[in-house]
Design a protein around this motif. Structure first.
Motif, PDB file in Angstrom:
ATOM      1  N   LEU A1088       0.859  -1.184   0.000  1.00  0.00           N
ATOM      2  CA  LEU A1088       0.000   0.000   0.000  1.00  0.00           C
ATOM      3  C   LEU A1088       0.891   1.228   0.000  1.00  0.00           C
ATOM      4  CD1 LEU A1088      -2.805  -0.793   2.612  1.00  0.00           C
ATOM      5  CD2 LEU A1088      -3.133  -0.338   0.179  1.00  0.00           C
ATOM      6  N   CYS A1089       0.518   2.227  -0.791  1.00  0.00           N
ATOM      7  CA  CYS A1089       1.315   3.452  -0.768  1.00  0.00           C
ATOM      8  C   CYS A1089       0.448   4.625  -1.206  1.00  0.00           C
ATOM      9  CB  CYS A1089       2.558   3.336  -1.655  1.00  0.00           C
ATOM     10  SG  CYS A1089       2.197   3.182  -3.420  1.00  0.00           S
ATOM     11  N   CYS A1108       5.251   0.857  -5.406  1.00  0.00           N
ATOM     12  CA  CYS A1108       5.198   0.963  -3.954  1.00  0.00           C
ATOM     13  C   CYS A1108       6.283   0.144  -3.260  1.00  0.00           C
ATOM     14  CB  CYS A1108       3.833   0.481  -3.451  1.00  0.00           C
ATOM     15  SG  CYS A1108       2.435   1.472  -4.030  1.00  0.00           S
ATOM     16  N   VAL A1109       7.192  -0.500  -4.005  1.00  0.00           N
ATOM     17  CA  VAL A1109       8.091  -1.462  -3.370  1.00  0.00           C
ATOM     18  C   VAL A1109       9.453  -0.880  -3.057  1.00  0.00           C
ATOM     19  CG1 VAL A1109       6.930  -3.352  -4.533  1.00  0.00           C
ATOM     20  CG2 VAL A1109       8.959  -2.355  -5.572  1.00  0.00           C
ATOM     21  N   VAL A1180      -2.831   0.206  -4.377  1.00  0.00           N
ATOM     22  CA  VAL A1180      -2.503  -1.174  -3.994  1.00  0.00           C
ATOM     23  C   VAL A1180      -1.575  -1.744  -5.063  1.00  0.00           C
ATOM     24  CG1 VAL A1180      -3.398  -3.452  -3.441  1.00  0.00           C
ATOM     25  CG2 VAL A1180      -4.751  -1.418  -2.896  1.00  0.00           C
ATOM     26  N   HIS A1181      -0.430  -2.204  -4.628  1.00  0.00           N
ATOM     27  CA  HIS A1181       0.602  -2.741  -5.538  1.00  0.00           C
ATOM     28  C   HIS A1181       0.791  -4.223  -5.201  1.00  0.00           C
ATOM     29  CE1 HIS A1181       4.845  -2.114  -7.441  1.00  0.00           C
ATOM     30  NE2 HIS A1181       4.303  -3.264  -7.782  1.00  0.00           N
ATOM     31  N   LYS A1239      -3.189  -0.850  -8.470  1.00  0.00           N
ATOM     32  CA  LYS A1239      -4.593  -0.493  -8.560  1.00  0.00           C
ATOM     33  C   LYS A1239      -4.866   0.696  -7.623  1.00  0.00           C
ATOM     34  CE  LYS A1239      -8.699  -1.709 -10.219  1.00  0.00           C
ATOM     35  NZ  LYS A1239      -8.970  -1.850 -11.659  1.00  0.00           N
ATOM     36  N   TRP A1240      -5.628   1.650  -8.104  1.00  0.00           N
ATOM     37  CA  TRP A1240      -6.037   2.785  -7.281  1.00  0.00           C
ATOM     38  C   TRP A1240      -7.193   2.334  -6.379  1.00  0.00           C
ATOM     39  CZ3 TRP A1240     -10.346   6.445  -8.810  1.00  0.00           C
ATOM     40  CH2 TRP A1240     -10.527   7.434  -7.829  1.00  0.00           C
TER      41      TRP A1240
END
Length: 1334
Positions: A1088-1089, A1108-1109, A1180-1181, A1239-1240
């Motif tokens: 999550l970011c 996000c990683v 969401v990644h 995904k947003w």
């Protein structure tokens, strides 16, 4: 001038130089001038002691001397002692240290630095010796030398000669020698060969040596090379230590024409020895003796003869072998046994009248004995015929062979009493009047000995005729008295009322002879009761004819030799197409022949050879799943050029009763004319083919999201293409209607349209290609003439282009489960952008043709390739605006040779199997020791190719054996087409020689077989590659999350989440791409970011962006909330509020989702996401993998439960939030087979939970079961300013969302470099999720 003489005294003692002076003084009458004195020096060099070598150089010695004493002589003054150093210097001979002594040395060295090597002379001694030890070994060496020298004298000097050259002569005792084991050998001409021993002796056998053995005629010439023996010139190599080798000399018999020649000789000689000499004997005389094998020999051909007494004579055949050029005689006389002279046979006495004479050249004669025939039955009797007293008219000896007797057995069959019916069928007409009775008289006869009494019984038995209705039954006893040969029985035939019945029958039987005298034969007779006007069976008025189906409409002008490649048709005289139908048509009508019911069968022979040799016609019994050999036509796969074809047609009546069968005259198929001739005349083999695989995509209206498999290959007359994804073998079963074909080859053109287990197959229900207008050949699409199953198969043949085109469609589950596909590449990383999984499927293609001469009737040429399917999915979505989608894109002595099979092995080399039939007595052999030539395979069109020829199997006989061969190319090339010459050595034997191992035979000149081949390598098709569409969804309903997607997800994918909602994340393969159970999709990590200042995270490693990683100043917060492999490294909560995140595999309620092979998911709480300022966007990644089911490792987790870390404070900055993530993710690199989706996650600020949407009715009122929301009781009291501020914030959020969606909806192409260098275009499509095709 005056002189004054001083006498010098010479002694024998050596003295150093001495001086004295002569002085002038007291001069008288003169004055003294300078010099007035002289110094006299006395030198004693002639008395100085000296030493020298008292021997002549070179000093020759033998190796076995042991030691050599070199004499050293001293001269001069001998009164004192003297020493001198005697040392050696190596030359070609090498010295050795005194200890140890090494091999390959010749003497013991005397070193200069060794004081023991001084030679001492005592006072008065003038001779001493220098001792040198000589090493005597067993190695042969040529003459070698070394030097002995004198140095360092003490008490004298060294004179001349001071050096001596010592020569060690060559040691003849060590030199190896070659010689024959015997000076003379004797061999019989019929022995076939002679083993001669060549020996090597000597003490030194440590070196490689060789010698040549040659044969030559003796002087004067006697035996002739090539006639009496096979000449040799052979080099024998003796390895170190080898003392003897055998040389086989082949003796040639007289090749079926023995001639008594007497002893003949030739010589074997040894020549050109290397590392050895010739010993004795180096010449050996070989004597060939034919006094036994070529001696005229007579014997009976057969050991026994069996004859009947009434034959009159018996003739025994006497055969003669050996020398047939002279006249020879032998007596053939009888000896009685149970058969008696004058009673059973006429005697041949052992006298001159019983002589049988063989004239020159005669091989066989007959010995005839007269038999005595009587009328009395006797049991079997025997007598013997004996040969004796062989002679020749030339005075030479003759001999009788082992079969000097033969036994004659006399059977008295003619006199055996036999009772039987003379015929097995009788016919009688049924009475036409009810009051009439017809009678059929049945004779019973007795044959042979009629002197005794026999009694039999005759009785009737019902068939279609019934006793009491159609005839009166009978049971009658017949007695045959002495000399009675025939008796009769009468059977009454009764009338009935049915005048339209078919003919009826009953049987008459005989019992055994009650007296046990006569034998009963033909004890059953059939009696037919014919109705008036009824006929026995229909028949054609003339024979049918066979023509090509091309000439079916013009039979009168039909070709004499039907062309190959098109069916032939059998035309009966009752067929209007028959050339004589004008005459025969009316006869067929009158006879009641129904030509539509005619029964056909076909006979085919192997092709006639170039020499005109024909092969027998054989019934075609190899029916296939699409052809039938019992039709009016015969398909072209059953015959080839030069084959003879014949049809047999059986007439059938209008009532369906089969009549007589008539056969046509055989016709020969043309060798020159055809429909699709091979490019190389008379060539056999397989044609190259191409296989293409293409993904149709969702835009194909007829076959959406299927794999289109197309195989194109040239057509050659008589060849049948067989395609399968399973190994092809046993074509007798594979082509038949047996269940083996359907159960084994599930993805092949061997299955008819109603047999395929898949949705589509190579053969469908259509009998004509829709793209073909009309027909290129007569009756090409006639189901009446060719059959529907045949036309369904030939629908794939373009006869004008001579091209087969097989096309079918499969989905992935069918390729994996039905077609034998296997996962070859599992979860491999293609680059920073993509990963892929691959499936490999073998493709086997055989060209099959029918051959009556082969086992099972089918011969084949096999080719193999592999199809590879690659599914590519994204590891890096090149986001332009953070969110995107993807679309689909498209991608003298003779013999016969019969080839039996041809294929390309796994190394790409040509493998050809063939069979030979030797048309001579003997065999074909690979090589023969008596000649240098070998059997081989060459190609004038491929001179760079070499081949390995092997004899696979041979029949253990010399009587025209059948042999199986195989040759394999030593290297691989792409095209093997060309003319190949198979060169085989025929090896003949004598007519009486029996088969034995090793084979003993006489080699003849090589026979060449020309074999034209047409065979090309087939390249493996370029692996087909298409993208694997994955969909990432964030759902608010658990029901949708767990569903299989078969009913779609509707609007559940476009939802916003409120506080208290559960976010259901799901990634699955696009349902239209059916992967089956062979693949598994697993979510590995979830992040999550949220970004700073409106930053949208993207995953683009080429630009240093990792979603996000990875650490980035553009991210405000980033958490890893799920990790399948390391669940203890996640961030469990944010601002003290837990995420409650769980993978589907860890959720007991998500079993339905876990069982879906192409889907995986997770769940988490939305509450922590509301701990940031309003309007913040969360992303969401997820990282997922696609692997084969075998390598999925979906079992036990690394830990049983997640370890929840301490929640970071809500006001901590982004780096503090990241610190709770394990350090291995700070340097995160994607592993094999991983995909990425971002995904947003939309949020909404109202308090209504998305998870409760199902509980709201259309009117907006909540259901009675729910608690009211906190604001439902009345109007909230808030300041006006705050209300305006909230409305402004909501307006900004709506505008941002609309802009973002609009930008996502615009397709923007993304260029991705594929692995093979090609460029593929990926476009955003209609999906809101993260799907990219490459």
């Amino acid at each position: 001038m005056g002189f004054w003489r001083v006498r010098i005294i010479n002694d024998k003692s050596y003295e150093q130089a001495e001086v004295f002076e002569v002085i002038l003084h007291d001069a008288v009458m003169g004055a003294l001038e300078y010099p007035d004195r002289a110094l006299i020096r006395i030198l004693d060099s002639e008395d100085e002691s000296f030493v020298f070598i008292d021997a002549e150089s070179p000093y020759i010695i033998n190796e076995d001397i042991g030691e050599v004493l070199i004499p050293i002589r001293r001269g001069g003054d001998l009164s004192e002692e003297m020493m001198v150093l005697c040392s050696t210097m190596p030359g070609t001979a090498t010295g050795a240290d005194p200890s140890p002594v090494h091999s390959f040395n010749d003497y013991i060295s005397r070193l200069e630095d060794d004081n023991d090597n001084f030679v001492r002379f005592d006072k008065g001694e003038d001779l001493a010796y220098c001792r040198v030890l000589i090493i005597d070994d067993s190695l042969y060496e040529d003459a070698e030398d070394f030097q002995v020298k004198l140095t360092m004298p003490m008490g004298g000097r060294v004179g001349e000669p001071a050096q001596l050259n010592v020569v060690i002569a060559a040691d003849a005792a060590d030199e190896p020698s070659f010689y024959f084991g015997e000076a003379e050998y004797r061999v019989d001409e019929s022995d076939g060969y002679l083993e001669v021993q060549v020996w090597r002796t000597g003490t030194d056998l440590s070196k490689m040596a060789s010698v040549t053995v040659r044969s030559r005629a003796s002087n004067p010439p006697s035996a002739t090379g090539g006639v009496d023996y096979a000449g040799i010139s052979r080099n024998l190599d003796f390895a170190p230590g080898v003392t003897m080798q055998n040389v086989r000399v082949y003796i040639m018999d007289d090749l079926g024409q023995p001639l008594l020649e007497g002893p003949e000789t030739f010589e074997l000689v040894l020549r050109m020895p290397m590392n050895a000499v010739l010993g004795a004997p180096a010449l050996s005389v070989i004597t060939i003796n034919d006094t036994i094998s070529d001696l005229p020999k007579v014997e009976f051909r057969d050991l026994t003869y069996e004859i009947n007494e009434n034959d009159g004579t018996v003739t025994a055949v006497i055969v003669r072998s050996g020398d047939l050029s002279i006249t020879s005689t032998v007596r053939c006389y009888t000896r009685q046994g149970s058969a008696q002279v004058m009673m059973d046979f006429d005697e041949r006495p052992n006298i001159e009248s019983s002589i049988v004479t063989f004239l020159p050249g005669e091989r066989s004669k007959e010995c005839t004995v007269l038999l005595m025939d009587d009328n009395v039955f006797e049991n079997d009797e025997q007598f013997r015929l004996v040969l004796g007293n062989p002679r020749t008219d030339s005075g030479l000896q003759a001999m009788v062979g082992e079969q000097n007797e033969t036994t004659i057995t006399i059977h008295d069959v003619g006199d055996r009493p036999i009772i039987k019916f003379p015929e097995t069928r009788f016919t009688v007409n049924e009475p036409t009047n009810e009051d009439d009775i017809s009678t059929v008289r049945i004779p019973v006869i007795r044959m042979g000995d009629t002197t005794q009494v026999s009694i039999v019984r005759v009785f009737t038995k019902d068939g279609s005729a019934k006793s009491g209705i159609d005839y009166n039954p009978l049971s009658q006893r017949l007695e045959f008295g002495s000399n009675v040969t025939e008796l009769f029985v009468d059977i009454e035939i009764l009338p009935d009322q049915d005048r339209n019945e078919m003919r009826e029958a009953f049987t008459v039987h005989l019992t055994m002879d009650e007296m046990m005298v006569a034998e009963i034969q033909m004890n059953k007779a059939l009696v037919y009761i014919e109705q008036e006007g009824q006929q026995s069976g229909v028949t054609f008025p003339s024979a049918p004819v066979v023509v090509s189906l091309l000439d079916y409409d013009t039979v009168e002008l039909a070709r004499d030799f039907p062309p190959r490649g098109y069916p032939v048709v059998c035309i009966t005289p009752c067929n209007p197409k028959h050339p004589d139908y004008a005459t025969t048509g009316s006869i067929c009508t009158n006879e009641g022949v129904n030509d539509t019911l005619t029964e056909f069968r076909w006979l085919v022979s192997a092709p006639t050879t170039a020499a005109g040799v024909t092969y027998p016609l054989r019934d075609v019994e190899s029916n296939t799943f699409f052809t039938d050999s019992n039709m009016i036509t015969l398909d072209s796969i059953y015959f080839g050029p030069g084959s003879r074809v014949q049809c047999a047609a059986r007439a059938v009546s209008n009532q369906g009763d089969a009549g007589r069968e008539h056969s046509s005259l055989p016709v020969t198929i043309s060798t020159e004319e055809g429909v699709c001739l091979p490019r190389l005349a008379e060539a056999i083999g397989a044609e190259p083919y191409t296989a293409k695989l293409k993904y149709t995509g969702p835009t194909d209206l007829e076959h959406p999201n299927k794999l289109k498999l197309s195989i194109t290959m040239p057509h050659v007359d008589g060849m049948l293409p067989v395609i399968s994804t399973r190994q092809l073998s046993n074509f007798e079963l594979a082509l038949s209607k047996d269940g083996y074909r359907v159960g084994t080859h599930r993805c092949s053109n061997l299955l008819d349209y109603n047999e395929i287990p898949t949705e589509y197959g190579f053969i469908n229900s259509e009998t004509k290609n829709a793209n073909v207008i009309g027909q290129s050949q007569p009756y090409q699409f006639s189901t009446e003439m060719r059959g529907a199953a045949t036309l369904r198969f030939y629908r794939n043949l373009d006869l004008e282009a001579c091209l087969w085109d097989f096309t079918t469609y499969y989905d992935m589950s069918e390729l994996l489960n039905e077609c034998g596909g296997q996962i070859g590449t599992d979860g491999q990383v293609l680059d920073l952008v993509q990963s892929y999984v691959s499936l490999r499927m073998p493709l086997y293609v055989s060209n099959v043709y029918h051959s009556p001469a082969s086992v099972g009737g089918w011969q084949h040429f096999d080719q193999t390739s592999n199809l590879q399917l690659t599914f590519v999915y994204d590891t890096s979505i090149l986001w332009q605006n953070g969110i995107g989608a993807q679309a689909i894109s498209d991608d003298t002595v003779t013999g016969s040779l019969f080839p039996t099979s041809m294929r390309i092995d796994e190394n790409g080399r040509l493998v050809v199997n063939f069979r030979t039939d030797a048309q001579f007595r003997g065999q074909f052999v690979l090589d023969h020791p008596s000649i240098s030539a070998t059997s081989s395979v060459i190609s004038v069109d491929r001179p760079d190719l070499t081949f390995t020829l092997n004899l696979v199997r041979t029949e253990p006989t010399f009587a025209q054996p059948e042999q199986l061969w195989q040759f394999v190319s030593d290297v691989a090339i792409s095209d093997y087409s060309g003319m190949y010459t198979i060169r085989l050595i025929p090896c003949t034997t004598t007519p009486t020689q029996e088969y034995s191992l090793p084979v003993v035979c006489n080699p003849r000149d090589i026979i060449n077989f020309d074999l034209p081949l047409r065979f090309q390598q087939v390249s493996d098709p370029v692996p087909a590659e298409f993208s694997l569409n994955t969909q990432f969804m964030l759902l608010g309903k658990e029901m949708l999350w767990l569903s299989d997607g078969s009913m779609g997800f509707g609007e559940g994918t476009d939802t916003a989440f409120a506080p208290g909602d559960t976010v259901f994340g799901r990634i699955h393969v696009d349902p239209v791409q059916n992967l089956g159970d062979g693949f598994r999709l697993n979510i590995e990590k979830v992040f999550l970011c949220t970004g700073r200042d409106g930053y949208i995270p993207k995953y683009n490693p080429n630009n240093g962006e990792y979603g996000c990683v990875a650490d980035s100043p553009n991210l405000l917060y980033a958490f890893k909330v799920l990790d399948r492999g390391a669940p203890d490294t996640i961030t469990p909560r944010f601002s003290g509020i837990p995420f409650n995140a769980a993978l589907a595999i860890d959720d007991p309620t998500a079993l339905d989702l876990v069982r879906q092979s192409g889907a995986d998911g997770f769940r988490m709480s939305s509450d922590p996401l509301f701990q940031v300022s309003s309007g913040r966007q969360w992303y969401v990644h997820s990282i997922f993998t696609v692997r084969s089911a075998e390598n999925n490792n979906i079992g036990k987790r690394s830990v049983e439960h997640h370890s929840f870390a301490v929640a970071p404070a809500a006001n901590r900055q982004r780096r503090q939030a990241i610190s709770s993530v394990s350090g291995d993710d700070n340097d995160l690199q994607l592993g094999e087979g991983q995909g990425i989706n971002i995904k947003w996650l939309a949020l909404k600020s109202n308090d209504l939970s998305t998870n409760d949407i199902d509980d709201i009715n259309v009117g907006g009122k909540s259901n009675s079961g729910k608690n009211p929301t906190p604001g439902e009781g009345g109007f909230p009291v808030v300041p006006i300013v705050a209300t305006v501020a909230v409305l402004i914030v909501l307006l900004v959020v709506v505008i941002v969302v609309l802009v973002a969606r609009r930008r996502r909806s615009e397709p923007k192409p993304v260029i991705v470099a594929a692995g093979n260098g090609a460029t593929k275009v990926v476009a955003n499509g209609s999906y809101m999720d993260d799907n990219t095709e490459v």
